[in-house]
Design a protein around this motif. Structure first.
Motif, PDB file in Angstrom:
ATOM      1  N   ALA A  65       8.495   4.096 -14.517  1.00  0.00           N
ATOM      2  CA  ALA A  65       7.128   3.583 -13.354  1.00  0.00           C
ATOM      3  C   ALA A  65       7.562   4.800 -12.194  1.00  0.00           C
ATOM      4  O   ALA A  65       8.428   4.029 -12.201  1.00  0.00           O
ATOM      5  N   TYR A  66       5.977   5.056 -11.411  1.00  0.00           N
ATOM      6  CA  TYR A  66       6.800   5.345 -10.034  1.00  0.00           C
ATOM      7  C   TYR A  66       5.215   5.489  -9.117  1.00  0.00           C
ATOM      8  O   TYR A  66       4.372   5.730  -9.766  1.00  0.00           O
ATOM      9  N   ARG A  67       5.465   5.079  -7.990  1.00  0.00           N
ATOM     10  CA  ARG A  67       4.859   5.126  -7.698  1.00  0.00           C
ATOM     11  C   ARG A  67       2.931   3.868  -7.873  1.00  0.00           C
ATOM     12  O   ARG A  67       2.064   4.028  -7.854  1.00  0.00           O
ATOM     13  N   THR A  68       3.744   2.776  -8.224  1.00  0.00           N
ATOM     14  CA  THR A  68       2.825   1.618  -9.053  1.00  0.00           C
ATOM     15  C   THR A  68       2.122   0.779  -7.735  1.00  0.00           C
ATOM     16  O   THR A  68       3.349   0.813  -6.975  1.00  0.00           O
ATOM     17  N   GLU A  69       1.118  -0.084  -8.490  1.00  0.00           N
ATOM     18  CA  GLU A  69       0.855  -0.501  -6.978  1.00  0.00           C
ATOM     19  C   GLU A  69       1.919  -1.679  -6.226  1.00  0.00           C
ATOM     20  O   GLU A  69       2.263  -1.943  -5.769  1.00  0.00           O
ATOM     21  N   SER A  70       2.848  -2.139  -7.586  1.00  0.00           N
ATOM     22  CA  SER A  70       3.448  -3.726  -6.971  1.00  0.00           C
ATOM     23  C   SER A  70       4.799  -2.572  -6.571  1.00  0.00           C
ATOM     24  O   SER A  70       5.088  -4.072  -6.050  1.00  0.00           O
ATOM     25  N   GLN A  71       4.637  -2.067  -6.576  1.00  0.00           N
ATOM     26  CA  GLN A  71       6.362  -0.735  -5.775  1.00  0.00           C
ATOM     27  C   GLN A  71       6.577  -1.505  -4.661  1.00  0.00           C
ATOM     28  O   GLN A  71       5.463  -0.703  -3.984  1.00  0.00           O
ATOM     29  N   LEU A  72       6.860  -2.029  -4.018  1.00  0.00           N
ATOM     30  CA  LEU A  72       7.815  -1.454  -2.553  1.00  0.00           C
ATOM     31  C   LEU A  72       8.086  -0.399  -2.220  1.00  0.00           C
ATOM     32  O   LEU A  72       8.547   0.362  -2.844  1.00  0.00           O
ATOM     33  N   LEU A  92      17.990   4.253   0.706  1.00  0.00           N
ATOM     34  CA  LEU A  92      18.004   4.123   1.988  1.00  0.00           C
ATOM     35  C   LEU A  92      19.585   3.904   2.233  1.00  0.00           C
ATOM     36  O   LEU A  92      20.128   3.262   1.267  1.00  0.00           O
ATOM     37  N   ALA A  93      19.955   4.088   3.280  1.00  0.00           N
ATOM     38  CA  ALA A  93      21.421   4.061   4.002  1.00  0.00           C
ATOM     39  C   ALA A  93      20.872   2.304   4.540  1.00  0.00           C
ATOM     40  O   ALA A  93      20.039   1.873   4.443  1.00  0.00           O
ATOM     41  N   ARG A  94      22.853   1.892   4.524  1.00  0.00           N
ATOM     42  CA  ARG A  94      22.892   0.635   4.854  1.00  0.00           C
ATOM     43  C   ARG A  94      22.216   0.015   5.984  1.00  0.00           C
ATOM     44  O   ARG A  94      22.490   0.877   7.114  1.00  0.00           O
ATOM     45  N   GLY A  95      21.260  -0.548   6.175  1.00  0.00           N
ATOM     46  CA  GLY A  95      20.900  -1.298   8.211  1.00  0.00           C
ATOM     47  C   GLY A  95      19.619  -0.758   7.573  1.00  0.00           C
ATOM     48  O   GLY A  95      18.796  -0.507   9.034  1.00  0.00           O
ATOM     49  N   LEU A  96      18.919   0.460   7.145  1.00  0.00           N
ATOM     50  CA  LEU A  96      17.702   1.170   6.886  1.00  0.00           C
ATOM     51  C   LEU A  96      16.509   0.504   6.470  1.00  0.00           C
ATOM     52  O   LEU A  96      17.404  -0.656   5.180  1.00  0.00           O
ATOM     53  N   LYS A  97      15.227  -0.250   6.905  1.00  0.00           N
ATOM     54  CA  LYS A  97      14.402  -1.018   5.941  1.00  0.00           C
ATOM     55  C   LYS A  97      13.218   0.458   6.008  1.00  0.00           C
ATOM     56  O   LYS A  97      12.893   1.350   6.946  1.00  0.00           O
ATOM     57  N   ALA A  98      12.075   0.778   4.507  1.00  0.00           N
ATOM     58  CA  ALA A  98      10.987   1.325   4.491  1.00  0.00           C
ATOM     59  C   ALA A  98       9.538   0.459   4.518  1.00  0.00           C
ATOM     60  O   ALA A  98      10.052  -0.632   3.732  1.00  0.00           O
ATOM     61  N   GLU A  99       8.960   0.653   4.672  1.00  0.00           N
ATOM     62  CA  GLU A  99       7.587  -0.037   4.686  1.00  0.00           C
ATOM     63  C   GLU A  99       6.523   1.530   4.819  1.00  0.00           C
ATOM     64  O   GLU A  99       6.718   2.506   4.945  1.00  0.00           O
ATOM     65  N   TYR A 100       4.970   1.047   4.210  1.00  0.00           N
ATOM     66  CA  TYR A 100       3.962   2.008   3.773  1.00  0.00           C
ATOM     67  C   TYR A 100       3.049   1.532   5.863  1.00  0.00           C
ATOM     68  O   TYR A 100       3.109   1.254   5.541  1.00  0.00           O
ATOM     69  N   VAL A 101       2.894   3.008   5.727  1.00  0.00           N
ATOM     70  CA  VAL A 101       2.046   3.541   6.579  1.00  0.00           C
ATOM     71  C   VAL A 101       1.228   2.874   6.005  1.00  0.00           C
ATOM     72  O   VAL A 101      -0.256   2.753   6.619  1.00  0.00           O
ATOM     73  N   THR A 102       0.624   4.022   4.874  1.00  0.00           N
ATOM     74  CA  THR A 102      -0.750   3.389   3.935  1.00  0.00           C
ATOM     75  C   THR A 102      -0.085   4.155   2.640  1.00  0.00           C
ATOM     76  O   THR A 102       0.892   4.441   2.361  1.00  0.00           O
ATOM     77  N   ARG A 103      -1.318   3.301   1.961  1.00  0.00           N
ATOM     78  CA  ARG A 103      -0.977   3.995   0.893  1.00  0.00           C
ATOM     79  C   ARG A 103      -2.511   4.347  -0.116  1.00  0.00           C
ATOM     80  O   ARG A 103      -2.785   4.759  -1.399  1.00  0.00           O
ATOM     81  N   SER A 104      -3.217   4.594   1.129  1.00  0.00           N
ATOM     82  CA  SER A 104      -4.837   5.122   1.205  1.00  0.00           C
ATOM     83  C   SER A 104      -5.109   6.324   0.973  1.00  0.00           C
ATOM     84  O   SER A 104      -6.033   6.820   1.045  1.00  0.00           O
ATOM     85  N   ALA A 105      -3.931   7.560   1.047  1.00  0.00           N
ATOM     86  CA  ALA A 105      -3.826   8.669   1.664  1.00  0.00           C
ATOM     87  C   ALA A 105      -4.194   9.383   0.304  1.00  0.00           C
ATOM     88  O   ALA A 105      -4.156   8.739  -1.084  1.00  0.00           O
ATOM     89  N   THR A 119      -3.219   1.283  12.188  1.00  0.00           N
ATOM     90  CA  THR A 119      -3.378   0.579  10.952  1.00  0.00           C
ATOM     91  C   THR A 119      -2.934   1.527   9.684  1.00  0.00           C
ATOM     92  O   THR A 119      -3.777   0.043   9.005  1.00  0.00           O
ATOM     93  N   GLY A 120      -3.029   2.091   9.796  1.00  0.00           N
ATOM     94  CA  GLY A 120      -3.033   1.985   8.129  1.00  0.00           C
ATOM     95  C   GLY A 120      -4.159   3.323   7.630  1.00  0.00           C
ATOM     96  O   GLY A 120      -3.728   3.128   6.234  1.00  0.00           O
ATOM     97  N   ASN A 121      -5.065   3.516   8.123  1.00  0.00           N
ATOM     98  CA  ASN A 121      -6.080   3.684   8.043  1.00  0.00           C
ATOM     99  C   ASN A 121      -6.226   5.003   7.766  1.00  0.00           C
ATOM    100  O   ASN A 121      -6.060   5.934   8.489  1.00  0.00           O
ATOM    101  N   VAL A 122      -6.995   5.744   6.465  1.00  0.00           N
ATOM    102  CA  VAL A 122      -7.371   6.754   6.309  1.00  0.00           C
ATOM    103  C   VAL A 122      -8.787   7.296   7.162  1.00  0.00           C
ATOM    104  O   VAL A 122      -9.810   6.761   5.603  1.00  0.00           O
ATOM    105  N   GLU A 123      -8.276   8.770   6.986  1.00  0.00           N
ATOM    106  CA  GLU A 123     -10.255   9.356   7.200  1.00  0.00           C
ATOM    107  C   GLU A 123      -9.634  10.574   7.216  1.00  0.00           C
ATOM    108  O   GLU A 123      -8.999  11.444   7.495  1.00  0.00           O
ATOM    109  N   THR A 124     -10.652  11.566   6.154  1.00  0.00           N
ATOM    110  CA  THR A 124     -11.188  12.506   6.144  1.00  0.00           C
ATOM    111  C   THR A 124     -11.688  13.759   6.922  1.00  0.00           C
ATOM    112  O   THR A 124     -13.035  13.184   7.138  1.00  0.00           O
ATOM    113  N   ILE A 125     -10.698  14.562   7.515  1.00  0.00           N
ATOM    114  CA  ILE A 125     -11.025  14.911   8.510  1.00  0.00           C
ATOM    115  C   ILE A 125     -12.159  16.847   7.527  1.00  0.00           C
ATOM    116  O   ILE A 125     -12.936  16.786   8.165  1.00  0.00           O
ATOM    117  N   LEU A 126     -11.362  16.459   6.742  1.00  0.00           N
ATOM    118  CA  LEU A 126     -12.105  18.240   6.501  1.00  0.00           C
ATOM    119  C   LEU A 126     -11.928  18.735   5.049  1.00  0.00           C
ATOM    120  O   LEU A 126     -11.250  18.356   4.195  1.00  0.00           O
TER     121      LEU A 126
END
Length: 207
Positions: free
Chosen positions: A82-89, A96-109, A154-161
């Motif tokens: 499974a890939y890009r599931t709602e429960s995935q971090l 990731l290389a050691r010492g790095l962390k990842a987080e979502y900016v948004t999941r609503s794009a 905030t991670g808020n997504v708005e559509t321009i075009l």
């Protein structure tokens, strides 16, 4: 005064000794000299090849400049399961290389979000993105999202075009507009003024 050899056996022995010492000397020069040439060539290639030089600096100084304890030595393996599931971090989706962390900016794009440009160019507050979906009616009187902005705080997504066909190229211009292009045989280019304040516009016709 030259030394006289007692017999031909002593002379032959002396000649063989000289030959042996000469061979040993030649071999020692070969062992020392050729690695030196190899290292010199490596240094020359490194100095001329900017990419190799930067890669070595990354490994040596990765912690000092990037906080990476040890750079990755290989690419991420092929995705399985499974890939890009709602429960995935976020860390589940990237290697990731050691010492790095990842987080979502948004999941609503929008699905198929592709190319991204920070906005404004300096001290960016948003990402302006291309959504590489085909032109289609998605219901409720709306066409497919094509250009979106994402608030980095905030991670808020708005559509321009909406309504482009496979928006793929996107750039900021020197006169503070956004230029978005289509990856299609009959692709068009669209220039967007004031991308932080332009919302829910639609391409009515591509003809």
């Amino acid at each position: 005064m030259h030394k006289k050899f007692r017999n031909s056996y002593d002379l032959n022995e002396f000649i063989m000794l000289v030959i042996l010492l000469t061979l040993l000397y030649t071999f020692s020069l070969t062992v020392i000299f050729f690695p030196a040439i190899s290292f010199a060539n490596d240094d020359t290639r490194t100095n001329k090849n900017f990419g190799i030089k930067m890669e070595r600096l990354l490994h040596i100084q990765s912690h000092q400049y990037f906080g990476i304890r040890k750079p990755l030595t290989a690419s991420a393996p092929e995705t399985s399961g499974a890939y890009r599931t709602e429960s995935q971090l976020a860390s589940d989706q990237v290697l990731l290389a050691r010492g790095l962390k990842a987080e979502y900016v948004t999941r609503s794009a929008g699905n198929k979000t592709d190319m991204i440009v920070p906005w404004p160019e300096h001290e960016s507050t948003h990402l302006i993105t291309c959504v590489e979906g085909s032109r289609e009616d998605i219901g409720l009187g709306k066409m497919n999202p094509s250009v979106q902005r994402i608030d980095l705080r905030t991670g808020n997504v708005e559509t321009i075009l909406r309504g482009m066909s496979r928006c793929d190229g996107i750039r900021s211009t020197a006169w503070n507009t956004i230029l978005a292009t289509e990856e299609a045989d009959d692709g068009k280019a669209y220039e967007i003024a004031e991308p932080l304040f332009t919302t829910e516009n639609m391409v009515v016709s591509r003809d």
